[in-house]
Enzyme design. Structure first.
Site, PDB file in Angstrom:
ATOM      1  N   ASP A 193      42.578  11.734  -9.383  1.00  0.00           N
ATOM      2  CA  ASP A 193      42.092  12.230 -10.222  1.00  0.00           C
ATOM      3  C   ASP A 193      41.000  13.174  -9.679  1.00  0.00           C
ATOM      4  OD1 ASP A 193      42.078  13.826 -12.210  1.00  0.00           O
ATOM      5  OD2 ASP A 193      41.728  12.851 -13.726  1.00  0.00           O
ATOM      6  N   CYS A 211      44.890  18.722 -11.344  1.00  0.00           N
ATOM      7  CA  CYS A 211      44.426  19.914 -11.898  1.00  0.00           C
ATOM      8  C   CYS A 211      44.731  20.820 -11.012  1.00  0.00           C
ATOM      9  CB  CYS A 211      42.971  20.603 -12.460  1.00  0.00           C
ATOM     10  SG  CYS A 211      41.857  19.945 -11.438  1.00  0.00           S
TER      11      CYS A 211
HETATM   12  N1  SAH Z   1      39.414  11.042 -14.111  1.00  0.00           N
HETATM   13  C1  SAH Z   1      38.337  12.317 -14.935  1.00  0.00           C
HETATM   14  C2  SAH Z   1      37.628  12.777 -14.101  1.00  0.00           C
HETATM   15  C3  SAH Z   1      38.598  13.587 -13.093  1.00  0.00           C
HETATM   16  S1  SAH Z   1      37.737  15.168 -12.453  1.00  0.00           S
HETATM   17  C4  SAH Z   1      38.892  12.002 -15.844  1.00  0.00           C
HETATM   18  O1  SAH Z   1      40.305  12.529 -16.350  1.00  0.00           O
HETATM   19  O2  SAH Z   1      37.739  12.051 -17.248  1.00  0.00           O
HETATM   20  C5  SAH Z   1      37.345  15.351 -11.134  1.00  0.00           C
HETATM   21  C6  SAH Z   1      35.558  13.773 -11.004  1.00  0.00           C
HETATM   22  O3  SAH Z   1      35.948  14.021  -9.326  1.00  0.00           O
HETATM   23  C7  SAH Z   1      34.268  14.496 -12.166  1.00  0.00           C
HETATM   24  O4  SAH Z   1      34.204  13.699 -12.452  1.00  0.00           O
HETATM   25  C8  SAH Z   1      33.304  14.954 -10.072  1.00  0.00           C
HETATM   26  O5  SAH Z   1      32.543  14.754 -10.328  1.00  0.00           O
HETATM   27  C9  SAH Z   1      34.304  13.842  -9.716  1.00  0.00           C
HETATM   28  N2  SAH Z   1      34.285  14.079  -7.445  1.00  0.00           N
HETATM   29  C10 SAH Z   1      34.244  15.385  -7.608  1.00  0.00           C
HETATM   30  N3  SAH Z   1      34.013  15.010  -5.993  1.00  0.00           N
HETATM   31  C11 SAH Z   1      34.024  14.248  -5.448  1.00  0.00           C
HETATM   32  C12 SAH Z   1      34.195  14.045  -3.854  1.00  0.00           C
HETATM   33  N4  SAH Z   1      33.607  14.102  -3.467  1.00  0.00           N
HETATM   34  N5  SAH Z   1      33.696  11.826  -4.715  1.00  0.00           N
HETATM   35  C13 SAH Z   1      33.555  11.254  -5.530  1.00  0.00           C
HETATM   36  N6  SAH Z   1      34.177  12.393  -6.949  1.00  0.00           N
HETATM   37  C14 SAH Z   1      34.048  13.489  -6.927  1.00  0.00           C
END
Ligand code: SAH
Length: 455
Positions: free
Chosen positions: A385, A412
């Site tokens: 996600d 998204c």
């Molecule tokens: N699955 C969760 C969050 C989705 S939003 C939900 O539904 O609530 C995407 C998430 O990816 C965010 O929490 C963001 O902090 C994280 N993210 C962004 N770049 C990332 C990366 N390179 N590695 C790991 N996480 C990351």
């Protein structure tokens, strides 16, 4: 043809961002506030080499797909660019955009047959559990509302159809306090003044309410008066649980600064998703449309086909919302997320819900996932996600090496979903199903969940 010219044209298509598309002297023209089948008069905004943009001035013949007066400020706000289109048609436009993008960028030839109808809302209004209102200063005093499109001019707001009433009430109470006690809003140019934003979060199931006041300068006078007034305000079915002062003394435009001072009540509020409890602090990422989140996660879990023999890797797990919902019906879940505080929340949430079959790792997916796979982590199902920019080749290659039975991709942004789908398809997977889920009615945003199976 030049800027400000008035043109007349037929609108032939509706783009996914809610603009009508017509042609003038063979050149494509995007017209705000129109839709297919209409004949309109429009004023040119910009003329480019290959296209023109314009805004409608008169609708000469209107479409039966048009919906009237959804909101009194939609023309100046720009936050709901699809709001002139009937909701059923919005859902069709969103699905078509997913089909077209998967075909064009993802090279998925059978997109038309594997993309299901958009899962919409019954009542597509007042759905957001989080509202952020910028505060500005006019000669008449402080005002709060939204930024006019492509500017930082604050337009005052007395209602907003995407937020709950309690959010507007909180905003009005803070703005009235500022005007009564002569507390000026923060000024982006002079870097003087105080309040920058009012940020409101509410728990759909819990009915908890949190009000965050973001200020440049933390020494706001008479804050005790504001706290008292907020405590005595009737927020309808919501109960005020937390008032936080967020300090943002940086000259940036971030929604919140790093420092939170709890002025009254709790540091965080609670809400539930699919029967599990989550703690939400001002900085936590939490899906903003609670009823559709349950549908989105429900669909992702259905596609994951979990049972008590399966190991799941949940990449980009945030505060562990999907991970914990999956953990209820599977053997083990491993979550990966880059934000330290979110991982701390995920661990606390797992404990609070009595789920012992989870493990969380903090770090960039592109570093952590290849390492986990190399160390022998062997997921049966991968759920990913990512943020709008999508995943990356390092993470996706590691997933391909692990060769799970299924990959469930929550996205998204259809464009990056399609790009990543191409990579996974070339790596031996096939997209077998996708469905848009409308998390943001009346806006151009499209959420989607897709399933990939190993060939
Ligand atoms: N699955 C969760 C969050 C989705 S939003 C939900 O539904 O609530 C995407 C998430 O990816 C965010 O929490 C963001 O902090 C994280 N993210 C962004 N770049 C990332 C990366 N390179 N590695 C790991 N996480 C990351």
């Amino acid at each position: 043809m030049k800027k400000s010219d008035i043109i007349k044209l037929n609108i032939e298509k509706t783009a996914s961002d809610g603009r009508g598309i017509g042609y003038i002297d063979g050149k494509i023209c995007f017209v705000h506030g129109t839709l297919e089948g209409e004949t309109v008069e429009a004023q040119i905004y910009t003329v480019h080499k290959s296209y023109i943009t314009a805004g409608v001035t008169k609708i000469l013949s209107s479409s039966p797909l048009r919906q009237e007066s959804y909101c009194s400020v939609s023309d100046t706000c720009g936050g709901c660019p699809l709001s002139h289109i009937k909701y059923e048609k919005q859902l069709v436009i969103k699905r078509q955009h997913v089909v077209d993008t998967l075909t064009r960028i993802g090279g998925i030839e059978n997109a038309e047959s594997i993309v299901a109808d958009t899962i919409g809302m019954e009542i597509p209004a007042r759905y957001r559990n989080k509202m952020v209102f910028p505060i500005g200063q006019k000669d008449s005093g402080a005002i709060g509302g939204f930024y006019a499109p492509r500017s930082h001019d604050v337009v005052g707001l007395s209602d907003c159809r995407v937020g709950e009433d309690c959010a507007i009430k909180a905003l009005t109470t803070v703005v009235n306090f500022m005007n009564e006690y002569h507390i000026p809003a923060y000024n982006e140019r002079t870097h003087k003044g105080y309040i920058r934003r009012v940020f409101v979060r509410c728990g759909y199931h819990s009915r908890d309410l949190m009000i965050v006041i973001s200020s440049y300068n933390e020494k706001i006078k008479n804050l005790d008066k504001l706290i008292n007034t907020l405590k005595n305000t009737d927020f309808g079915t919501y109960n005020l649980k937390s008032i936080v002062l967020n300090v943002n003394s940086a000259k940036n435009n971030l929604v919140l600064g790093n420092k939170n001072i709890t002025l009254w009540g709790e540091d965080s509020i609670c809400d539930s998703i699919l029967g599990l409890q989550f703690n939400i602090s001002p900085h936590s990422f939490f899906q903003v449309n609670p009823t559709q989140t349950e549908r989105l996660y429900g669909k992702a879990l259905e596609l994951a086909e979990l049972d008590d023999t399966k190991t799941v890797l949940d990449i980009y797990c945030g505060i562990g919302t999907i991970s914990l919902c999956a953990a209820k019906s599977t053997k083990k879940v491993v979550g990966v997320e880059i934000v330290d505080a979110a991982i701390e929340d995920a661990k606390k949430n797992a404990k609070a819900n009595g789920l012992k079959n989870t493990e969380f790792f903090c770090g960039a997916a592109e570093d952590i996932v290849p390492t986990l796979i190399k160390k022998g982590e062997c997921p049966d199902v991968v759920i990913i996600d990512p943020p709008r920019k999508g995943s990356d080749e390092k993470t996706l290659s590691a997933i391909l090496t692990a060769a799970p039975e299924r990959i469930v991709y929550v996205s998204c942004n259809p464009a990056t979903l399609a790009r990543d789908a191409k990579f996974l398809t070339e790596g031996g997977y096939k997209m077998t199903y996708a469905t848009p889920v409308d998390m943001f009615p009346n806006s151009e945003h499209i959420e989607c969940v897709a399933k990939f199976e190993r060939n």
